[in-house]
Design a protein around this motif. Structure first.
Motif, PDB file in Angstrom:
ATOM      1  N   ALA A  30      -9.064  34.806  12.164  1.00 19.05           N
ATOM      2  CA  ALA A  30      -7.820  34.087  12.466  1.00 19.05           C
ATOM      3  C   ALA A  30      -7.827  33.555  13.885  1.00 19.05           C
ATOM      4  CB  ALA A  30      -6.625  35.014  12.245  1.00 19.05           C
ATOM      5  N   LEU A  31      -8.365  34.345  14.818  1.00 17.88           N
ATOM      6  CA  LEU A  31      -8.470  33.877  16.201  1.00 17.88           C
ATOM      7  C   LEU A  31      -9.394  32.663  16.298  1.00 17.88           C
ATOM      8  CD1 LEU A  31      -8.704  37.249  18.149  1.00 17.88           C
ATOM      9  CD2 LEU A  31      -6.894  35.531  18.367  1.00 17.88           C
ATOM     10  N   GLY A  32     -10.468  32.684  15.511  1.00 20.48           N
ATOM     11  CA  GLY A  32     -11.367  31.535  15.503  1.00 20.48           C
ATOM     12  C   GLY A  32     -10.675  30.280  15.002  1.00 20.48           C
ATOM     13  N   VAL A  33      -9.874  30.441  13.952  1.00 22.61           N
ATOM     14  CA  VAL A  33      -9.120  29.298  13.422  1.00 22.61           C
ATOM     15  C   VAL A  33      -8.150  28.763  14.478  1.00 22.61           C
ATOM     16  CG1 VAL A  33      -7.436  28.575  11.689  1.00 22.61           C
ATOM     17  CG2 VAL A  33      -9.341  30.060  11.034  1.00 22.61           C
ATOM     18  N   LEU A  34      -7.468  29.669  15.155  1.00 25.09           N
ATOM     19  CA  LEU A  34      -6.542  29.257  16.218  1.00 25.09           C
ATOM     20  C   LEU A  34      -7.282  28.532  17.341  1.00 25.09           C
ATOM     21  CD1 LEU A  34      -4.145  32.323  16.598  1.00 25.09           C
ATOM     22  CD2 LEU A  34      -3.567  30.045  15.728  1.00 25.09           C
ATOM     23  N   GLU A  35      -8.462  29.017  17.674  1.00 27.27           N
ATOM     24  CA  GLU A  35      -9.250  28.419  18.757  1.00 27.27           C
ATOM     25  C   GLU A  35      -9.685  27.002  18.413  1.00 27.27           C
ATOM     26  OE1 GLU A  35      -9.788  28.853  22.430  1.00 27.27           O
ATOM     27  OE2 GLU A  35      -9.669  30.819  21.453  1.00 27.27           O
ATOM     28  N   MET A  36      -9.727  26.685  17.120  1.00 31.33           N
ATOM     29  CA  MET A  36     -10.125  25.346  16.686  1.00 31.33           C
ATOM     30  C   MET A  36      -9.001  24.327  16.830  1.00 31.33           C
ATOM     31  SD  MET A  36     -13.273  25.237  15.673  1.00 31.33           S
ATOM     32  CE  MET A  36     -13.264  23.804  14.583  1.00 31.33           C
ATOM     33  N   GLN A  37      -7.792  24.797  17.080  1.00 31.24           N
ATOM     34  CA  GLN A  37      -6.665  23.881  17.191  1.00 31.24           C
ATOM     35  C   GLN A  37      -6.694  23.175  18.545  1.00 31.24           C
ATOM     36  OE1 GLN A  37      -5.162  23.638  14.220  1.00 31.24           O
ATOM     37  NE2 GLN A  37      -6.638  25.243  13.738  1.00 31.24           N
ATOM     38  N   GLY A  39      -6.429  22.107  22.141  1.00 29.70           N
ATOM     39  CA  GLY A  39      -6.333  22.916  23.344  1.00 29.70           C
ATOM     40  C   GLY A  39      -7.236  24.131  23.327  1.00 29.70           C
ATOM     41  N   GLY A  40      -7.850  24.411  22.186  1.00 29.04           N
ATOM     42  CA  GLY A  40      -8.741  25.558  22.083  1.00 29.04           C
ATOM     43  C   GLY A  40     -10.161  25.210  22.492  1.00 29.04           C
ATOM     44  N   GLU A  41     -11.056  26.173  22.364  1.00 28.81           N
ATOM     45  CA  GLU A  41     -12.450  25.991  22.738  1.00 28.81           C
ATOM     46  C   GLU A  41     -13.337  26.179  21.508  1.00 28.81           C
ATOM     47  OE1 GLU A  41     -13.690  28.354  26.035  1.00 28.81           O
ATOM     48  OE2 GLU A  41     -11.794  28.100  27.110  1.00 28.81           O
ATOM     49  N   PRO A  42     -13.873  25.090  20.964  1.00 25.66           N
ATOM     50  CA  PRO A  42     -14.723  25.196  19.774  1.00 25.66           C
ATOM     51  C   PRO A  42     -15.912  26.139  19.969  1.00 25.66           C
ATOM     52  CG  PRO A  42     -14.121  22.911  20.179  1.00 25.66           C
ATOM     53  CD  PRO A  42     -13.650  23.691  21.368  1.00 25.66           C
ATOM     54  N   ALA A  43     -16.477  26.165  21.159  1.00 25.33           N
ATOM     55  CA  ALA A  43     -17.630  27.042  21.392  1.00 25.33           C
ATOM     56  C   ALA A  43     -17.231  28.506  21.238  1.00 25.33           C
ATOM     57  CB  ALA A  43     -18.203  26.788  22.787  1.00 25.33           C
ATOM     58  N   GLN A  84     -17.081  19.461  16.363  1.00 19.83           N
ATOM     59  CA  GLN A  84     -16.184  19.151  17.474  1.00 19.83           C
ATOM     60  C   GLN A  84     -16.920  19.169  18.811  1.00 19.83           C
ATOM     61  OE1 GLN A  84     -12.448  21.204  17.743  1.00 19.83           O
ATOM     62  NE2 GLN A  84     -11.980  20.961  15.569  1.00 19.83           N
ATOM     63  N   SER A  85     -17.922  20.023  18.917  1.00 18.20           N
ATOM     64  CA  SER A  85     -18.692  20.135  20.164  1.00 18.20           C
ATOM     65  C   SER A  85     -19.855  19.140  20.213  1.00 18.20           C
ATOM     66  CB  SER A  85     -19.253  21.555  20.311  1.00 18.20           C
ATOM     67  OG  SER A  85     -18.231  22.519  20.311  1.00 18.20           O
ATOM     68  N   HIS A  86     -20.023  18.372  19.117  1.00 13.54           N
ATOM     69  CA  HIS A  86     -21.130  17.406  19.005  1.00 13.54           C
ATOM     70  C   HIS A  86     -22.484  18.096  19.180  1.00 13.54           C
ATOM     71  CE1 HIS A  86     -18.045  14.312  19.120  1.00 13.54           C
ATOM     72  NE2 HIS A  86     -17.591  14.835  20.233  1.00 13.54           N
ATOM     73  N   ASP A  87     -22.583  19.321  18.648  1.00 15.22           N
ATOM     74  CA  ASP A  87     -23.810  20.106  18.755  1.00 15.22           C
ATOM     75  C   ASP A  87     -24.593  19.958  17.452  1.00 15.22           C
ATOM     76  OD1 ASP A  87     -25.800  21.976  19.048  1.00 15.22           O
ATOM     77  OD2 ASP A  87     -24.513  23.454  20.031  1.00 15.22           O
ATOM     78  N   ARG A  88     -25.473  18.973  17.416  1.00 16.67           N
ATOM     79  CA  ARG A  88     -26.218  18.681  16.194  1.00 16.67           C
ATOM     80  C   ARG A  88     -27.197  19.793  15.831  1.00 16.67           C
ATOM     81  NH1 ARG A  88     -27.734  12.224  16.709  1.00 16.67           N
ATOM     82  NH2 ARG A  88     -25.575  11.437  16.773  1.00 16.67           N
ATOM     83  N   ASP A  89     -27.788  20.399  16.842  1.00 15.28           N
ATOM     84  CA  ASP A  89     -28.743  21.478  16.567  1.00 15.28           C
ATOM     85  C   ASP A  89     -28.037  22.663  15.909  1.00 15.28           C
ATOM     86  OD1 ASP A  89     -30.791  19.996  17.626  1.00 15.28           O
ATOM     87  OD2 ASP A  89     -30.723  20.942  19.604  1.00 15.28           O
ATOM     88  N   ALA A  90     -26.856  23.008  16.431  1.00 12.80           N
ATOM     89  CA  ALA A  90     -26.098  24.115  15.844  1.00 12.80           C
ATOM     90  C   ALA A  90     -25.687  23.785  14.413  1.00 12.80           C
ATOM     91  CB  ALA A  90     -24.859  24.423  16.691  1.00 12.80           C
ATOM     92  N   ALA A  91     -25.269  22.536  14.186  1.00 12.01           N
ATOM     93  CA  ALA A  91     -24.860  22.125  12.843  1.00 12.01           C
ATOM     94  C   ALA A  91     -26.031  22.225  11.871  1.00 12.01           C
ATOM     95  CB  ALA A  91     -24.315  20.702  12.874  1.00 12.01           C
ATOM     96  N   ALA A  92     -27.207  21.789  12.313  1.00 13.93           N
ATOM     97  CA  ALA A  92     -28.391  21.857  11.454  1.00 13.93           C
ATOM     98  C   ALA A  92     -28.743  23.310  11.133  1.00 13.93           C
ATOM     99  CB  ALA A  92     -29.569  21.164  12.135  1.00 13.93           C
ATOM    100  N   ALA A  93     -28.629  24.181  12.131  1.00 13.91           N
ATOM    101  CA  ALA A  93     -28.936  25.597  11.920  1.00 13.91           C
ATOM    102  C   ALA A  93     -27.952  26.230  10.937  1.00 13.91           C
ATOM    103  CB  ALA A  93     -28.900  26.336  13.253  1.00 13.91           C
ATOM    104  N   LEU A  94     -26.687  25.845  11.017  1.00 14.51           N
ATOM    105  CA  LEU A  94     -25.672  26.388  10.113  1.00 14.51           C
ATOM    106  C   LEU A  94     -25.924  25.927   8.683  1.00 14.51           C
ATOM    107  CD1 LEU A  94     -22.636  25.884  12.481  1.00 14.51           C
ATOM    108  CD2 LEU A  94     -23.402  28.098  11.584  1.00 14.51           C
ATOM    109  N   ARG A  95     -26.339  24.694   8.525  1.00 12.08           N
ATOM    110  CA  ARG A  95     -26.643  24.203   7.177  1.00 12.08           C
ATOM    111  C   ARG A  95     -27.853  24.927   6.608  1.00 12.08           C
ATOM    112  NH1 ARG A  95     -25.213  18.946   9.652  1.00 12.08           N
ATOM    113  NH2 ARG A  95     -23.145  18.386   8.846  1.00 12.08           N
ATOM    114  N   GLN A  96     -28.816  25.234   7.458  1.00 12.19           N
ATOM    115  CA  GLN A  96     -29.970  26.002   7.009  1.00 12.19           C
ATOM    116  C   GLN A  96     -29.562  27.422   6.622  1.00 12.19           C
ATOM    117  OE1 GLN A  96     -33.237  25.252   6.334  1.00 12.19           O
ATOM    118  NE2 GLN A  96     -32.441  23.166   6.504  1.00 12.19           N
ATOM    119  N   GLU A  97     -28.623  27.993   7.372  1.00 15.13           N
ATOM    120  CA  GLU A  97     -28.118  29.330   7.040  1.00 15.13           C
ATOM    121  C   GLU A  97     -27.442  29.315   5.670  1.00 15.13           C
ATOM    122  OE1 GLU A  97     -24.730  32.529   8.558  1.00 15.13           O
ATOM    123  OE2 GLU A  97     -25.568  31.112  10.005  1.00 15.13           O
ATOM    124  N   ALA A  98     -26.653  28.263   5.423  1.00 16.05           N
ATOM    125  CA  ALA A  98     -25.983  28.150   4.123  1.00 16.05           C
ATOM    126  C   ALA A  98     -27.001  28.031   2.999  1.00 16.05           C
ATOM    127  CB  ALA A  98     -25.052  26.939   4.127  1.00 16.05           C
TER     128      ALA A  98
END
Length: 249
Positions: A30-37, A39-43, A84-98
């Motif tokens: 829930a805190l992570g979801v709130l952080e995505m709103q 003013g929050g910090e996606p990282a 949101q952070s424009h982190d393509r490497d992280a996005a690619a790694a997450l898709r590989q995890e999925a």
């Protein structure tokens, strides 16, 4: 309030560690979801979602059906954070995890976690069917393992428009050369479910369903489905296409 709850659960918000129990996991998520709103910090949200996933992987809860449960929600949230952070490497790694969590079968990966290139290939399949290039579409469909997609064999209507388009296209292929009219009929029926008669796809799916039943030799059922579809259209003030009116006459 959420941070107070987190502290009460012994969670470290800035450098979260894998929660020890379900309550702490829910709080951290829930805190992570709130952080995505705004003013929050996606990282920071990404670190929270990672801790939730690590905790669930340790307990074996990740083994639930793909797309269901907190693990997949946290994985989806992490991908949004990477976007949101424009982190393509992280996005690619997450898709590989999925993909790894689905045993390497992309057909089981939830749509929102798929590689954009694969989504584009699925759209190309739909386009090929729409243009009548059935041989090429059939080959691409096998390559993409479309028949293994969970929603293809489900009893419920498709959960998204992308799923509906794939379902219609696969049903159309099933109907070609009488390959599998029974399956085509089931798929057309599900593709039509939830559509209003004002949507042209309602009539496309109805036509396909009727043709599939005819091809399967069940003319009585085909006539009944056609009457039901035309009646639904009339109740909604929608005029059926000319060929269906003629067929029902």
């Amino acid at each position: 309030l959420a941070r107070d709850v987190a502290e009460a659960d012994g969670l470290r918000v800035h450098r979260p560690e894998p929660p020890r129990d379900a309550s702490a996991r829910d709080t951290l998520f829930a805190l992570g979801v709130l952080e995505m709103q705004k003013g929050g910090e996606p990282a920071r949200a990404a670190r929270m979602f990672a801790a939730v996933r690590e905790s669930l992987a340790d307990t074996g809860i990740r083994a639930v059906a793909p797309g269901e449960g907190l693990y997949w929600a946290a994985l989806s949230g992490a991908l949004q954070a990477a976007s949101q952070s424009h982190d393509r490497d992280a996005a690619a790694a997450l898709r590989q995890e999925a993909l790894a969590a689905c045993g390497g079968n992309p057909a089981l990966v939830p749509d929102e976690l798929l590689d954009p290139g694969l989504l584009a290939e699925r759209q190309r399949f739909v386009t090929l069917v729409g243009r009548g290039r059935y041989s090429r579409a059939r080959s691409l469909g096998r390559e993409l393992r479309l028949d293994e997609l969970p929603f293809m064999a489900a009893e419920t209507p498709p959960a998204s428009e992308a799923q509906r388009e794939l379902l219609l296209a696969c049903a159309t292929l099933d109907l070609q050369r009488g390959e599998d009219p029974a399956r085509a009929g089931r798929r057309f029926a599900r593709a039509r479910a939830g559509l209003a008669p004002a949507d042209p796809r309602f009539w496309t799916a109805l036509r396909g369903h009727v043709e599939a039943l005819d091809a399967a030799g069940d003319r009585a059922a085909a006539a009944a489905v056609l009457r039901e579809g035309i009646a639904a259209g009339a109740a909604a003030g929608a005029e059926p296409p000319r060929d269906l009116r003629k067929r029902a006459a």
